[in-house]
Design a protein around this motif. Structure first.
Motif, short mmCIF file in Angstrom:
data_model
loop_
_atom_site.label_atom_id
_atom_site.label_comp_id
_atom_site.label_asym_id
_atom_site.label_seq_id
_atom_site.Cartn_x
_atom_site.Cartn_y
_atom_site.Cartn_z
N GLY A 174 -19.06 11.62 -88.25
CA GLY A 174 -17.64 11.58 -88.60
C GLY A 174 -17.18 12.89 -89.22
N THR A 175 -15.99 13.33 -88.82
CA THR A 175 -15.45 14.61 -89.32
C THR A 175 -13.97 14.45 -89.64
N VAL A 176 -13.56 15.05 -90.75
CA VAL A 176 -12.13 15.14 -91.10
C VAL A 176 -11.79 16.62 -91.18
N GLY A 177 -10.77 17.03 -90.46
CA GLY A 177 -10.39 18.44 -90.47
C GLY A 177 -8.98 18.67 -89.99
N SER A 178 -8.54 19.94 -90.03
CA SER A 178 -7.16 20.29 -89.69
C SER A 178 -7.13 21.45 -88.71
N ILE A 179 -6.09 21.43 -87.86
CA ILE A 179 -5.87 22.52 -86.91
C ILE A 179 -4.40 22.94 -86.99
N ALA A 180 -4.06 24.03 -86.35
CA ALA A 180 -2.68 24.49 -86.28
C ALA A 180 -1.86 23.53 -85.42
N SER A 181 -0.60 23.32 -85.81
CA SER A 181 0.25 22.34 -85.12
C SER A 181 0.47 22.67 -83.65
N GLY A 182 0.44 23.93 -83.33
CA GLY A 182 0.71 24.32 -81.93
C GLY A 182 -0.38 23.91 -80.97
N ASN A 183 -1.55 23.51 -81.45
CA ASN A 183 -2.67 23.16 -80.58
C ASN A 183 -2.93 21.66 -80.49
N VAL A 184 -2.02 20.86 -81.02
CA VAL A 184 -2.25 19.42 -81.14
C VAL A 184 -2.56 18.76 -79.80
N GLU A 185 -1.71 18.95 -78.82
CA GLU A 185 -1.86 18.24 -77.53
C GLU A 185 -3.18 18.61 -76.84
N LYS A 186 -3.48 19.89 -76.75
CA LYS A 186 -4.70 20.32 -76.08
C LYS A 186 -5.94 19.87 -76.83
N PHE A 187 -5.86 19.90 -78.16
CA PHE A 187 -7.00 19.47 -78.97
C PHE A 187 -7.29 18.00 -78.76
N GLU A 188 -6.23 17.18 -78.77
CA GLU A 188 -6.42 15.75 -78.58
C GLU A 188 -7.00 15.46 -77.20
N GLU A 189 -6.55 16.19 -76.18
CA GLU A 189 -7.07 16.00 -74.82
C GLU A 189 -8.57 16.32 -74.76
N LYS A 190 -8.96 17.41 -75.39
CA LYS A 190 -10.36 17.83 -75.38
C LYS A 190 -11.26 16.82 -76.08
N VAL A 191 -10.79 16.33 -77.24
CA VAL A 191 -11.62 15.38 -78.00
C VAL A 191 -11.73 14.06 -77.25
N GLU A 192 -10.59 13.57 -76.73
CA GLU A 192 -10.60 12.29 -76.01
C GLU A 192 -11.41 12.36 -74.72
N ASP A 196 -14.83 24.71 -82.64
CA ASP A 196 -14.83 26.18 -82.64
C ASP A 196 -13.70 26.73 -81.79
N GLN A 197 -13.45 26.07 -80.67
CA GLN A 197 -12.40 26.53 -79.77
C GLN A 197 -11.02 26.49 -80.44
N PHE A 198 -10.77 25.42 -81.19
CA PHE A 198 -9.45 25.26 -81.82
C PHE A 198 -9.46 25.62 -83.31
N GLN A 199 -10.55 26.22 -83.75
CA GLN A 199 -10.67 26.69 -85.13
C GLN A 199 -10.32 25.59 -86.13
N LEU A 200 -10.96 24.47 -85.97
CA LEU A 200 -10.74 23.35 -86.88
C LEU A 200 -11.33 23.66 -88.25
N SER A 201 -10.53 23.42 -89.29
CA SER A 201 -10.98 23.62 -90.67
C SER A 201 -11.40 22.28 -91.25
N LYS A 202 -12.69 22.15 -91.52
CA LYS A 202 -13.20 20.87 -92.03
C LYS A 202 -12.79 20.68 -93.49
N LEU A 203 -12.48 19.46 -93.82
CA LEU A 203 -12.03 19.12 -95.16
C LEU A 203 -13.20 19.18 -96.15
N ASN A 204 -12.95 19.90 -97.25
CA ASN A 204 -13.91 19.94 -98.35
C ASN A 204 -13.34 19.09 -99.48
N TYR A 205 -13.82 17.89 -99.60
CA TYR A 205 -13.28 16.93 -100.56
C TYR A 205 -14.27 16.79 -101.72
N SER A 206 -13.86 17.25 -102.90
CA SER A 206 -14.79 17.33 -104.04
C SER A 206 -14.55 16.26 -105.09
#
Length: 653
Positions: A160-178, A214-224
């Motif tokens: 399981g991963t929680v992370g963030s990407i730039a808004s402009g890549n949302v559609e392509k990112f979701e397609e790749k993951v799905e 790596d392709q979409f430069q996802l920033s993983k959440l660091n929750y402390s």
């Protein structure tokens, strides 16, 4: 009405009395100390030296910084008195002894320590609040995530991963993951610049998901944090509230120190004075047993100095030598202007231009009558003058102005009499014509113009005569005649010639005028030749000096501003009244009255500003340029701080 006579003072005393003597000089506030280390007498310097240890200077400077820091901190957290309140209260006055007694009996050190603790705690609270605000901002962004993302680390078969990407890549990112088999994708939030997801995939194909990250430069959440975002947010908000509460309580406590402001201000005065005395020691020459102080002092202040030395040092413990100033040292001597009560407020005008040299003349009393007349002529209105008179009179009675401002107010109070007098002459009261008018700004413009030029002519001749007298006194005989007396006589001759042509047309007067003019024109050429080593060059220079007559034409034209500003100010006032008169009766005494006040207030401001500036300009360029060089400097006495209080002269018992 002159430049105060100065003496070169030498004070000699024992080393044990150094602090007491400097204290006496500082309390006098009138002696400028001179550094003696530049003396050329080598035998003298074999015994005396300027090298001294800083002694307590560092200690006093550190204490001064502490007091200033505490005072600055306190002023940031207490209400400050308004301008009117400050003017009414004014500064308190203390003798040096009273100041030191107040500080010695105060709790300045304790106040500094307590305020220091408060300041330190406020800084800590501010940093805490800043950190909590950053935490709040972070948690609010993730508050929709109803789980602790750290729990994902305990999964074995699922990654399981929680992370963030730039808004402009949302559609392509979701397609790749799905597109990855058995993947699960859930959007947590989608903001303008950022979108966040919760993503699950089987652990065995986690590498495929990492490629997408790596392709979409996802920033993983660091929750402390240990709790869920919503729960952590509630705790954080409560902590912020507690910090704010403590901060408010602390600031209210600091406000109770307002009554301690005076103690800190007196402390600042006290320690500054001590620092200055330590600095003053660097200007002394020191022997093994004795030391020497040298400086400039007004002759009439010597008795005050000896009285203070008697009190602080003791009659038998010092020697005072007052030497006459040699002419070769005149360039070094500081200047103190000494004028009567009527002329003194006008000294500020001279000081803005340049102080006279010690062997020069103080131009203030010579300039003062012209400035008085010209200012009134440029702003001539009875109503305006009465307002200025009332404002300056009431202000000086009600308010306790600073010393510089007090002189400025007094200057304009004197000038108000000139404005009132010229208001009577022009018959103007807030732009309305009075029943009597000696001169009208509409019908007698040419007469006013001629009067302006006549005033200018008188001032120019006066300035040239002063130039002749000053240079004659300095033994500059030829220059006295060429640059001063001769031109004054030429202008007088021209003036008499013009008056004769207009009024009398008398042949004898015309002949006398021409003789005076021609004789002095020839005189300028001859005296210039005689004063020059090269007679041919002197003759040419004499002719060039005659050509300088064109400058006087330009000078006289400058004085037409006396007419121009007076007429323009009056005409503007008339125009404003015409605007108000347009209103019907009901509106005239409501909106019209308000408009009348606003428009005339504007005209009063512009009128007095213009009169002040242009009258100064006439003195500096046309008048001072004829006889006054300046280039001197004001006395810079060794004195107390006087930032918050004024030093009061102690009364002799």
């Amino acid at each position: 009405m002159a430049i105060a006579k100065m003496k070169q003072m030498t004070l000699l005393a024992g080393q044990v009395n150094k602090d007491s003597l400097l204290k006496a000089v500082q309390e006098l506030q009138k002696l400028e100390m001179v550094e003696l280390s530049t003396l050329e007498e080598s035998e003298f310097l074999d015994y005396y030296s300027s090298d001294t240890e800083p002694q307590k200077r560092v200690e006093y400077e550190e204490k001064l910084k502490e007091v200033q820091a505490a005072l600055s901190f306190l002023n940031q957290h207490i209400s400050q008195p308004g301008m009117i309140e400050k003017l009414k209260k004014g500064r308190e006055e203390y003798t040096l002894a009273e100041l030191e007694k107040n500080v010695s009996h105060s709790n300045v050190n304790q106040i500094i320590v307590e305020l220091g603790k408060f300041e330190k705690r406020l800084v800590e609270l501010d940093q805490m609040k800043k950190n909590l605000r950053e935490k709040e901002e972070f948690l609010r962004k993730w508050q929709n995530m109803d789980f602790n993302p750290n729990d994902l680390k305990s999964f074995k078969l699922i990654s399981g991963t929680v992370g963030s990407i730039a808004s402009g890549n949302v559609e392509k990112f979701e397609e790749k993951v799905e597109a990855i088999e058995n993947s699960y994708l859930e959007k947590i939030f989608h903001h303008k610049d950022e979108a966040s997801y919760l993503i699950f995939v089987p652990s065995k194909i986690e590498s495929l998901l990492e490629e997408v990250f790596d392709q979409f430069q996802l920033s993983k959440l660091n929750y402390s944090y240990s709790m869920k975002p919503q729960e952590e947010l509630k705790t954080t908000l409560k902590e912020i509230e507690e910090v704010q509460k403590e901060e408010k309580t602390l600031k209210n406590t600091i406000k109770t120190f307002k009554e301690k402001t005076k103690e800190l201000q007196l402390g600042e005065e006290y320690y500054y004075n001590l620092v200055e005395r330590e600095i003053g020691k660097n200007l002394l020459l020191n022997g093994s047993d004795l030391f020497i102080l040298n400086g400039w002092l007004e002759e009439e202040r010597i008795s005050e100095l000896t009285d203070l030395l008697d009190e602080h040092v003791g009659k038998e413990s010092y020697v005072v030598i007052a030497d006459e100033i040699k002419s070769k040292n005149y360039a070094k001597v500081p200047v103190v202007l000494k004028n009567n009560k009527l002329v003194k407020p006008f000294e500020s005008i001279t000081e803005m231009y340049s102080m006279p040299k010690y062997d020069d003349v103080d131009p203030t009393p010579f300039m003062m009558p012209f400035y008085f007349v010209f200012f009134g002529m440029m702003s001539a209105d009875l109503g305006y003058g009465i307002l200025l008179w009332l404002a300056t009179l009431v202000g000086s009675k009600v308010f306790k102005f600073e010393k510089g401002m007090k002189n400025f107010v007094q200057l304009f109070h004197y000038l108000s009499y000139s404005v009132i007098a010229w208001g009577f002459i022009y018959g103007s009261f807030f732009g309305y014509d009075l029943p009597f008018q000696l001169l009208s700004i509409t019908n007698d413009v040419i007469t006013i113009l001629i009067l302006s030029v006549v005033f200018g002519f008188i001032q120019l001749v006066y300035g040239l005569l002063l130039n002749g007298g000053i240079k004659w006194r300095k033994q500059q005989r030829s220059s006295s005649y060429i640059d001063g007396t001769a031109w004054a006589l030429i202008l007088l001759g021209i003036g008499l010639l013009v008056i004769n042509m207009v009024l009398w047309n008398n042949d004898l007067i015309q002949t006398i005028s021409l003789v005076v003019i021609i004789a002095n024109v020839i005189g300028i050429i001859l005296v210039t030749m005689l004063a020059s080593d090269n007679k041919v060059m002197g003759f040419g220079l004499g002719l060039y000096n005659i050509y300088g007559a064109t400058n006087y034409v330009g000078d006289l034209v400058s004085y037409t501003r006396l007419m121009a500003l007076g007429v323009s100010g009056g005409s503007i006032a008339v125009a404003f009244n015409s605007i108000v008169d347009i209103f019907p009766p009901v509106m005239k005494f409501t909106i019209g009255a308000l408009l009348f006040i606003v428009l005339h207030a504007l005209n009063i401001f512009l009128t007095y500003l213009s009169a002040y500036i242009h009258t100064i300009r006439l003195q500096y360029v046309e008048f001072f340029g004829k006889f006054y060089e300046g280039g001197g400097r004001s006395l810079n006495p060794f004195k107390t701080f006087e930032k918050h209080i004024y030093l009061k002269k102690r009364t002799n018992k």
